[in-house]
Design an enzyme around this catalytic site. Structure first.
Site, PDB file in Angstrom:
ATOM      1  N   LYS A 111       0.782  -1.225   0.064  1.00 31.19           N
ATOM      2  CA  LYS A 111      -0.027   0.124   0.055  1.00 31.19           C
ATOM      3  C   LYS A 111       0.967   1.113  -0.021  1.00 31.19           C
ATOM      4  O   LYS A 111       0.241   2.343  -0.325  1.00 31.19           O
ATOM      5  CB  LYS A 111      -1.067  -0.094   1.298  1.00 31.19           C
ATOM      6  CG  LYS A 111      -1.825  -1.321   1.449  1.00 31.19           C
ATOM      7  CD  LYS A 111      -2.778  -1.548   0.014  1.00 31.19           C
ATOM      8  CE  LYS A 111      -3.484  -2.785   0.313  1.00 31.19           C
ATOM      9  NZ  LYS A 111      -4.156  -3.369  -0.855  1.00 31.19           N
ATOM     10  N   TYR A 151     -12.655 -14.146   3.317  1.00 32.39           N
ATOM     11  CA  TYR A 151     -11.546 -13.304   3.757  1.00 32.39           C
ATOM     12  C   TYR A 151     -11.051 -13.116   4.962  1.00 32.39           C
ATOM     13  O   TYR A 151     -11.654 -13.117   5.779  1.00 32.39           O
ATOM     14  CB  TYR A 151     -12.067 -11.749   3.227  1.00 32.39           C
ATOM     15  CG  TYR A 151     -11.119 -10.674   3.328  1.00 32.39           C
ATOM     16  CD1 TYR A 151     -10.396 -10.233   2.164  1.00 32.39           C
ATOM     17  CD2 TYR A 151     -10.921 -10.124   4.332  1.00 32.39           C
ATOM     18  CE1 TYR A 151      -9.359  -9.272   2.368  1.00 32.39           C
ATOM     19  CE2 TYR A 151     -10.041  -8.863   4.553  1.00 32.39           C
ATOM     20  CZ  TYR A 151      -9.147  -8.658   3.804  1.00 32.39           C
ATOM     21  OH  TYR A 151      -8.170  -7.760   3.879  1.00 32.39           O
ATOM     22  N   TYR A 205      -3.356 -11.918   2.712  1.00 33.02           N
ATOM     23  CA  TYR A 205      -3.226 -11.757   1.385  1.00 33.02           C
ATOM     24  C   TYR A 205      -1.961 -12.571   0.932  1.00 33.02           C
ATOM     25  O   TYR A 205      -2.005 -13.413   0.071  1.00 33.02           O
ATOM     26  CB  TYR A 205      -2.834 -10.391   1.184  1.00 33.02           C
ATOM     27  CG  TYR A 205      -4.040  -9.266   0.813  1.00 33.02           C
ATOM     28  CD1 TYR A 205      -4.796  -9.132   1.798  1.00 33.02           C
ATOM     29  CD2 TYR A 205      -4.333  -9.053  -0.364  1.00 33.02           C
ATOM     30  CE1 TYR A 205      -5.665  -7.943   1.762  1.00 33.02           C
ATOM     31  CE2 TYR A 205      -5.534  -8.197  -0.736  1.00 33.02           C
ATOM     32  CZ  TYR A 205      -6.122  -7.894   0.390  1.00 33.02           C
ATOM     33  OH  TYR A 205      -7.054  -6.931   0.280  1.00 33.02           O
TER      34      TYR A 205
END
Length: 356
Positions: free
Chosen positions: A71, A285, A311
Site C-alpha cells: 500500500k 476473506y 493476502y
C-alpha cells in the site's frame, strides 16, 4: 488461469519504454514514502524444493513505511492528492487486521494529517490479539481514531457518513478507498511494473510470469495497466483472497481501464490480460486455511521470509500449489510480488494451533 507458457518479454528495448512510462507517471502528484526500488531476489531453496521454474520475489514487504507493504506505493500518490486538495484528515477503511489501514495512518502522520479509520469485523474472531494486537496496535501508535463496525456494513457509505460528520466540525477530510484501490492509488503499481522491468533488464532476466495476491484490485489493476503501457506480453496472475473469479477479474479490469485513462497514455487494456485464480480463498476473506499456514511455514524455513495470513500467504499457497501441479512446467523464471503484511501474524496467534 491460462497464461501463455512461452510468452517472455525480451529485455532489449524495454528501457526506453520504461523511461516513457516514468515520464507519464511523473505528470501526477507524488510524495516520497517508500524505500524504492524494492529488491528483486531469487528464492533458490524454494525453487529447488518445488522442482519447477526459478522463483524470484519482488520484496514489496521492504517499502519501509510502518514495516512495509504494497500500500505504500499507492499512498505516495493518494497522500499527494490529499495534500493538493488541502485535506487535513484522511478517512479510510479495512478489515480489523488491515495492512492498508496501518500504512495509511502512518503516511498521514508523516505529513501531519489526522486519520479516522473504520475497521470491519469480517472474521468474527473474538480474541483480544486479533481485535487489538498486530496492525490495530500500530494503528493506535500512529494516532488513528478507530471505529469498529460489524461485518456486512456498507463501508463506502460509512466512510462518506464519517467524512460528512468531520466536515461539520470544520475538518477537511479526504477519503481513501479500501486498499487504496482507485486510479490514483493504482498508479503505484503502474510504477512497480516499470521498476520491475528495469530490474529485469539489469539482471538480463526474462520473466515468464508475474504472480501475486489480489483482493481490492488496485495492485493487479496497476500492474495490468503498467504492462500494457510497457507493451510487454508477460502474463500476470492474481491469486484471489476474497471474491469469486468472475467478480475479481471484472473489478480488476474495470479499474485497470480507469487507471489507464488517468495515466493518459492511451493504451488498450485487453480483457484477457486479467487473470485471477480464486480457488485458494478458503471459507472467506481473512479466514486462515491449512494451505496458507503450510506456505508461510515453508517460506520461513526455506527462505527466512515472513508473509501475512490474509493476502500474501494465500497468494503463496496458490503459487506453490500451481507449481506442484505442473502449471508452470514450461517456464524458466517467475516473479512473486510480496505484498507484505507480516505484522498481521501477531493478530492471528490464537489461530495458529497445530502449525508448530
Amino acid at each position: 488461469m491460462n497464461p501463455n507458457p512461452n510468452a517472455t518479454t525480451p529485455v532489449s528495448g524495454i528501457l526506453e519504454r520504461c523511461h516513457i512510462l516514468a515520464r507519464s507517471i511523473q505528470a501526477h502528484p507524488r510524495v516520497k514514502l517508500g524505500h524504492l526500488p524494492t529488491p528483486l531476489e531469487p528464492m533458490d531453496r524454494l525453487s529447488e524444493a518445488l522442482g519447477g521454474p526459478r522463483i524470484w520475489v519482488k520484496r514489496d514487504d521492504c517499502t519501509g513505511l510502518a514495516s512495509g507493504g504494497n500500500k505504500t506505493r499507492k499512498l505516495e500518490f493518494l497522500i499527494a492528492d490529499a495534500l493538493e486538495k488541502k485535506a487535513d484528515t484522511i478517512v479510510t477503511q479495512g478489515a480489523t487486521q488491515s495492512n492498508h489501514v496501518r500504512q495509511s495512518v502512518a503516511a498521514a502522520a508523516k505529513f501531519g494529517l489526522k486519520s479516522h479509520v473504520l475497521l470491519e469485523d469480517r472474521t468474527g474472531f473474538p480474541d483480544a490479539e486479533y481485535k487489538d494486537g498486530g496492525n490495530v496496535l500500530l494503528d493506535r501508535f500512529f494516532g488513528a481514531v478507530i471505529e469498529h463496525l460489524p461485518g456486512g456494513t456498507d463501508m463506502n457509505a460509512a466512510m462518506e457518513a464519517r467524512a460528512e460528520d468531520l466536515r461539520k466540525t470544520g475538518a477537511s477530510p479526504y477519503i481513501i478507498p479500501g486498499g487504496g484501490s482507485n486510479p490514483v492509488g493504482a498508479l503505484g503499481y503502474v510504477d512497480c511494473a516499470r521498476e520491475l522491468f528495469e530490474q529485469a533488464a539489469a539482471e538480463g532476466l526474462d520473466i515468464d510470469l508475474i504472480i501475486h495476491a489480489t483482493g481490492s484490485s488496485g495492485t493487479q489493476a496497476g500492474l495490468v495497466a503498467g504492462l500494457a503501457a510497457l507493451e510487454v506480453d508477460t502474463p500476470l496472475l492474481g491469486i484471489g483472497v476474497r471474491a469469486p473469479q468472475e467478480t475479481q477479474e471484472q473489478m480488476v479490469y474495470n479499474l485497470a481501464c480507469k487507471t489507464m485513462d488517468y495515466l493518459g497514455m492511451g493504451h488498450e487494456i485487453r480483457r484477457e490480460a486479467v487473470s485471477a485464480d480464486c480457488r485458494f480463498v478458503g471459507q472467506g476473506y481473512g479466514l486462515p486455511t491449512a494451505g496458507m499456514w503450510d506456505a508461510l511455514k515453508m517460506l520461513a524455513e526455506l527462505e527466512g521470509l515472513l508473509f501475512d495470513p490474509v493476502y500474501s500467504g494465500k497468494g503463496l499457497d496458490g503459487m506453490i500449489s500451481l507449481v506442484r501441479e505442473g502449471a508452470f512446467s514450461d517456464m524458466k523464471n517467475i516473479v512473486f510480488i510480496h505484498t507484505g503484511g507480516s505484522v498481521g501474524l501477531f493478530g492471528y496467534r490464537a489461530h495458529m494451533e497445530g502449525i508448530f
